[in-house]
Design an enzyme around this catalytic site. Sequence first.
Site, PDB file in Angstrom:
ATOM      1  N   PHE A 132       3.079  -0.957 -11.747  1.00  0.00           N
ATOM      2  CA  PHE A 132       2.059  -1.975 -11.496  1.00  0.00           C
ATOM      3  C   PHE A 132       2.168  -2.413 -10.048  1.00  0.00           C
ATOM      4  O   PHE A 132       3.205  -2.908  -9.614  1.00  0.00           O
ATOM      5  CB  PHE A 132       2.207  -3.179 -12.422  1.00  0.00           C
ATOM      6  CG  PHE A 132       1.112  -4.190 -12.202  1.00  0.00           C
ATOM      7  CD1 PHE A 132      -0.167  -3.959 -12.689  1.00  0.00           C
ATOM      8  CD2 PHE A 132       1.343  -5.337 -11.463  1.00  0.00           C
ATOM      9  CE1 PHE A 132      -1.201  -4.869 -12.457  1.00  0.00           C
ATOM     10  CE2 PHE A 132       0.312  -6.256 -11.229  1.00  0.00           C
ATOM     11  CZ  PHE A 132      -0.958  -6.019 -11.724  1.00  0.00           C
ATOM     12  N   ASP A 217       8.354  -1.675  -3.863  1.00  0.00           N
ATOM     13  CA  ASP A 217       7.568  -2.822  -4.321  1.00  0.00           C
ATOM     14  C   ASP A 217       8.527  -3.789  -5.019  1.00  0.00           C
ATOM     15  O   ASP A 217       8.861  -3.636  -6.191  1.00  0.00           O
ATOM     16  CB  ASP A 217       6.458  -2.370  -5.272  1.00  0.00           C
ATOM     17  CG  ASP A 217       5.628  -3.558  -5.794  1.00  0.00           C
ATOM     18  OD1 ASP A 217       6.083  -4.713  -5.661  1.00  0.00           O
ATOM     19  OD2 ASP A 217       4.541  -3.311  -6.349  1.00  0.00           O
ATOM     20  N   LYS A 246       5.317 -12.927  -5.505  1.00  0.00           N
ATOM     21  CA  LYS A 246       5.829 -13.764  -6.594  1.00  0.00           C
ATOM     22  C   LYS A 246       6.862 -14.828  -6.191  1.00  0.00           C
ATOM     23  O   LYS A 246       6.501 -15.946  -5.888  1.00  0.00           O
ATOM     24  CB  LYS A 246       6.351 -12.866  -7.713  1.00  0.00           C
ATOM     25  CG  LYS A 246       5.192 -12.129  -8.430  1.00  0.00           C
ATOM     26  CD  LYS A 246       5.591 -11.580  -9.773  1.00  0.00           C
ATOM     27  CE  LYS A 246       4.386 -11.145 -10.578  1.00  0.00           C
ATOM     28  NZ  LYS A 246       3.897  -9.792 -10.320  1.00  0.00           N
TER      29      LYS A 246
HETATM   30  C1  LIG Z   1       2.773  -9.000  -9.918  1.00  0.00           C
HETATM   31  C2  LIG Z   1       3.010  -7.726  -9.208  1.00  0.00           C
HETATM   32  C3  LIG Z   1       2.113  -7.249  -8.239  1.00  0.00           C
HETATM   33  C4  LIG Z   1       0.801  -7.933  -7.931  1.00  0.00           C
HETATM   34  O1  LIG Z   1       0.975  -9.206  -7.401  1.00  0.00           O
HETATM   35  P1  LIG Z   1      -0.264 -10.220  -7.336  1.00  0.00           P
HETATM   36  O2  LIG Z   1       0.286 -11.384  -6.575  1.00  0.00           O
HETATM   37  O3  LIG Z   1      -0.665 -10.536  -8.736  1.00  0.00           O
HETATM   38  O4  LIG Z   1      -1.349  -9.518  -6.599  1.00  0.00           O
HETATM   39  C5  LIG Z   1       2.435  -6.078  -7.568  1.00  0.00           C
HETATM   40  N1  LIG Z   1       3.575  -5.419  -7.835  1.00  0.00           N
HETATM   41  C6  LIG Z   1       4.457  -5.841  -8.754  1.00  0.00           C
HETATM   42  C7  LIG Z   1       5.711  -5.077  -8.981  1.00  0.00           C
HETATM   43  C8  LIG Z   1       4.199  -7.011  -9.486  1.00  0.00           C
HETATM   44  O5  LIG Z   1       5.058  -7.404 -10.432  1.00  0.00           O
END
Ligand SMILES: *Cc1c(COP(=O)(O)O)cnc(C)c1O
Length: 387
Positions: A132, A217, A246
Amino acid sequence: MSKKSMIAWDTSLQPNYGTPRLNLARGKGAYLWSDQDEKYLDFLSGIATNALGHAHPSIIKAVSKQVKTLSHTSNLYSHPQVLELASRLQKLTGSDSARVFFCNSGAEANESALKLSRLTGRKKIISTVGAFHGRTIGSLSMTGQESKREPFEPLLGDMDFVPYGDLKALEKLISFKTAMVIVEPIQGENGVVVPPDGYLKGVRELCDRYDVLLTIDAVQTGIGRTGLWFGYEHEGITPDIITLAKGLGGGLPLGAMISFKEQFSPGQHGSTFGANPIVCAAANSLLNELEKHQYLERVTFLGEKLKKMIVEVSGVAEVRGRGLLLGIVLDGPYANEVALELEKARVLVNAPQANVIRIAPPFVITEGDIRKFVKKFEKALEAARGA
Ligand SMILES: *Cc1c(COP(=O)(O)O)cnc(C)c1O
């Protein structure tokens, strides 16, 4: 949520989130109160975001002071908070060559990495199945979840997905045409999936062999969530790009893309709100607290404790994850029921998979909160399995 609030939601907001069951009014530490004044133990932290819990005095102080002083500048100008934050993040990466770009979310951070990778002159991206990376077209194109992608196709081309944790599959696909490999240290949204030991190291070696940018990420795993600053350090690797969001803003919206090799030239990228002084002040205050009170050690300690206790609960097949990002794998597909039962017992978690409960409590939880959680979880699981 009251009937009235529910109608208000349904008649004024997009239905993309469904209708929430709770209307939250306030929070303090690891606890939240609904508009009905019901008290909840927060074991999700706004999805791995509020590291210091709710209404932390240091964040309140920093944000209040900043909003009184200077709240927005645009990026035509510098301000003290952005300089302090960039230099702090650079130190945490351990590399003077780190250069930070600030944005407002995880999707934007990954979008920035994607754009940066194009400057290599190569176009092919390799991501992982189940990954994700966000909801914008670029970040969604790198997201390895069919249900999220399918309604919005065609997405960006030149994207390949390899099974997460599978180095042989990556070795087959990667080449001198690959611009970037993007990978999470733990797949959080996919149900807190942990790759085999040595995986990130292997990915690093393959990227080095073909001179490919490696983007970690760390949006969900970063800023201490796993007991490490960015979630990959246990493998002793250095990525070329780190993306964060986050947990970074201490509960305020802040994202960052940190790169070590490739850089944007003036005019190639930007964000009006990126590095907003208020949000940067919150992040500086958060990092200060985390360092001053050795929260990373605490995260590791509490995480181990939680893991040991939860694994003993009957109906739990496995507990995976690191630090305070844990996936509780159940022996059947009743995670939604367990989450609902826990909500009735006034504990907040979520169910990213039919058989997985995710917990990501704030770092300020006490051992008493942990005992409380385990007791209520045990009951909730019993009720869900019996149903
Ligand atoms: C939540 C998340 C995202 C996206 O972040 P947003 O602030 O919702 O755009 C991208 N990568 C990972 C691993 C995430 O957990």
